[in-house]
Design an enzyme around this catalytic site. Structure first.
Site, PDB file in Angstrom:
ATOM      1  N   GLY A  48       0.824  -1.205   0.000  1.00  0.00           N
ATOM      2  CA  GLY A  48       0.000   0.000   0.000  1.00  0.00           C
ATOM      3  C   GLY A  48       0.850   1.244   0.000  1.00  0.00           C
ATOM      4  O   GLY A  48       1.916   1.288  -0.628  1.00  0.00           O
ATOM      5  N   GLU A  78       5.602  -3.229   0.945  1.00  0.00           N
ATOM      6  CA  GLU A  78       5.627  -3.017  -0.504  1.00  0.00           C
ATOM      7  C   GLU A  78       4.881  -1.729  -0.777  1.00  0.00           C
ATOM      8  O   GLU A  78       3.652  -1.687  -0.798  1.00  0.00           O
ATOM      9  CB  GLU A  78       4.976  -4.202  -1.227  1.00  0.00           C
ATOM     10  CG  GLU A  78       5.719  -5.517  -1.060  1.00  0.00           C
ATOM     11  CD  GLU A  78       7.057  -5.553  -1.765  1.00  0.00           C
ATOM     12  OE1 GLU A  78       7.296  -4.682  -2.637  1.00  0.00           O
ATOM     13  OE2 GLU A  78       7.867  -6.439  -1.465  1.00  0.00           O
ATOM     14  N   CYS A 136       1.459   0.506  -8.717  1.00  0.00           N
ATOM     15  CA  CYS A 136       2.515   1.072  -7.870  1.00  0.00           C
ATOM     16  C   CYS A 136       3.836   1.207  -8.608  1.00  0.00           C
ATOM     17  O   CYS A 136       4.646   2.082  -8.279  1.00  0.00           O
ATOM     18  CB  CYS A 136       2.703   0.219  -6.615  1.00  0.00           C
ATOM     19  SG  CYS A 136       3.180  -1.493  -6.956  1.00  0.00           S
ATOM     20  N   VAL A 161       0.191   4.507   5.587  1.00  0.00           N
ATOM     21  CA  VAL A 161      -0.285   3.330   6.313  1.00  0.00           C
ATOM     22  C   VAL A 161       0.883   2.402   6.638  1.00  0.00           C
ATOM     23  O   VAL A 161       0.889   1.741   7.687  1.00  0.00           O
ATOM     24  CB  VAL A 161      -1.367   2.592   5.511  1.00  0.00           C
ATOM     25  CG1 VAL A 161      -1.843   1.341   6.239  1.00  0.00           C
ATOM     26  CG2 VAL A 161      -2.553   3.518   5.243  1.00  0.00           C
ATOM     27  N   GLY A 162       1.883   2.369   5.772  1.00  0.00           N
ATOM     28  CA  GLY A 162       3.073   1.560   6.057  1.00  0.00           C
ATOM     29  C   GLY A 162       3.714   1.922   7.376  1.00  0.00           C
ATOM     30  O   GLY A 162       4.164   1.049   8.133  1.00  0.00           O
TER      31      GLY A 162
END
Length: 441
Positions: free
Chosen positions: A195, A217, A251, A199-200
């Site tokens: 994501g 990732e 991404c 949020v990572g």
């Protein structure tokens, strides 16, 4: 086949049940691992059309694109693993020093335990099931968390996975931020998140409380450098295919293009021609062109359209979440489109004086998930490889490095940590344990 976990279970109960199953030892057997992978493959081949319909409902993906980039992609990854898994799991001998003469040393791949896989919405089948396949191949039990932003696909996966896989060793947990937050409060043995960086950071902070290792990732602004004196028609066709796949919601898509001022006008013309050749004069009528995932992302992307001169595209319709494939020229480095990962069908072209300035431009920004280069010069290739840092590099063709199962896929710095695909998935979801065996006599 054991029943899957129900929605009535708390996250703590789900994890406890999966940990109990792991401690029986059955997931360590090669036969169990290959059986689960074979069942996962059967899900994809037997129920692929149901998944393709869900992907169309969520993202407007055509059946062709759904199979090529999600379903068949994951099948190939599983096949690659099934063919080689027994060999990968063989203990690897290590030499011992003379002082330990008579002893033997080796490493073995140890399953980690209970793994959490959190998937994104843009490739909601591939980016959930490819890591899940790696976790199962490594002998783990798994909590699979599909993205709530792709609700039709999430529901399909939640329905189908328990039909095919051992529900005591893999459980699907649907839901949004509250459900994910509750899961992250539990102790896992590995967390695999795909994501964004915001949020990572939340995932990593939650994992730190339990000293849980993470694979992140993420994404970033992946540059594409176009050298002078290249075949611009070929370059443009490949850039358009890579950039506008999944409506730019990829991404690892080329985020922006760097080229010199003399090449830029011809390149932007070639890009406009390539867009028309691939999607027609009106991409909204093309069966191979999808839609933006939701209104929030649509509004964000529309706000970027005025960041430069529109060469082609710019049309949009909020009711259908359609944004035309758009190429922007005369883009300034400080324009809105250059302040964030675009993650949509907008391709800005910026000019730099040459390779030195291009390398400086790339290095002044966060490390990208990928770097793409179009050049005939071995020296330019060598300098880009040696003088920039990125998760991966694609010379002459965007996105394709993902399809090579023997290459690791992952980011560096802001674009992520850790990697997977093929043997690298086994390494990610295993602990390489050192074993020294010294005779007593």
């Amino acid at each position: 086949m054991s029943a899957a976990g129900t929605a009535r279970e708390t996250p703590a109960e789900v994890v406890a049940r999966l940990r109990a199953a792991f401690r029986t030892g059955r997931t360590r057997d090669l036969s169990w691992r290959t059986d689960q992978l074979t069942r996962l493959r059967a899900l994809l081949t037997e129920r692929g059309d149901a998944l393709a319909e869900a992907l169309h409902a969520d993202l407007g993906k055509s059946r062709k694109e759904a199979y090529r980039t999600e379903i068949d992609f994951t099948v190939r990854e599983i096949d690659h693993t099934l063919e080689r898994l027994a060999g990968w799991l063989e203990p690897e001998p290590a030499p011992v020093p003379a002082v330990l003469a008579g002893a033997t040393a080796r490493t073995v791949q140890d399953p980690l335990g209970v793994v959490l896989v959190i998937a994104p919405w843009n490739y909601p089948v591939q980016l959930l099931l490819a890591p899940v396949a790696g976790a199962l191949a490594a002998g783990n039990t798994v909590v699979a968390k599909p993205s709530e932003l792709a609700p039709a696909t999430s529901a399909a996966l939640a329905r189908l996975l328990p039909e095919y896989l051992d529900g005591d060793t893999l459980t699907v947990v649907e839901g949004g931020v509250p459900e994910t937050t509750a899961l992250l409060a539990e102790r896992f043995d590995h967390i695999f998140y795909t994501g964004n960086g915001t949020v990572g950071r939340i995932v990593m902070a939650a994992a730190a409380k339990h000293l849980t290792p993470v694979t992140l990732e993420l994404g970033g602004k992946s540059p594409a450098f176009v050298d002078r004196d290249t075949d611009l028609k070929t370059v443009a066709a490949r850039l358009v295919s890579g950039k506008f796949l999944n409506t730019g919601q990829t991404c690892v898509a080329p985020d922006y293009v760097l080229t010199d001022p003399e090449t830029a006008p011809a390149l932007t013309d070639a890009l406009a021609a390539a867009v028309e050749e691939q999607f027609g004069t009106d991409a909204s009528q093309s069966p191979e062109y999808g839609r933006i995932v939701n209104e929030r992302h649509f509004d964000r992307l529309v706000g970027l359209l005025d960041s430069g001169r529109t060469v082609t595209g710019g049309a949009h319709d909020r009711d259908t979440k359609y944004i035309a494939p758009t190429v922007l020229a005369d883009v300034a480095p400080d324009s809105p489109v250059m302040q964030e990962e675009i993650f949509g069908p907008v391709l800005p072209v910026l000019t730099v004086d040459g390779l030195d300035e291009a390398i400086g431009f790339i290095n002044d920004r966060d490390k990208p998930l990928a770097l793409y280069a179009f050049t005939e010069s071995p020296g330019v290739r060598e300098r880009l490889l040696a003088e920039t840092s990125s998760g991966g590099v694609g010379m002459g063709l965007p996105l394709a490095h993902l399809t090579v199962s023997d290459l690791p896929f992952g980011g560096v710095g802001e674009s992520g940590m850790g990697n997977y695909h093929g043997r690298y998935s086994l390494e990610t979801f295993s602990h390489r344990k050192a074993v020294l065996d010294t005779p007593l006599g």
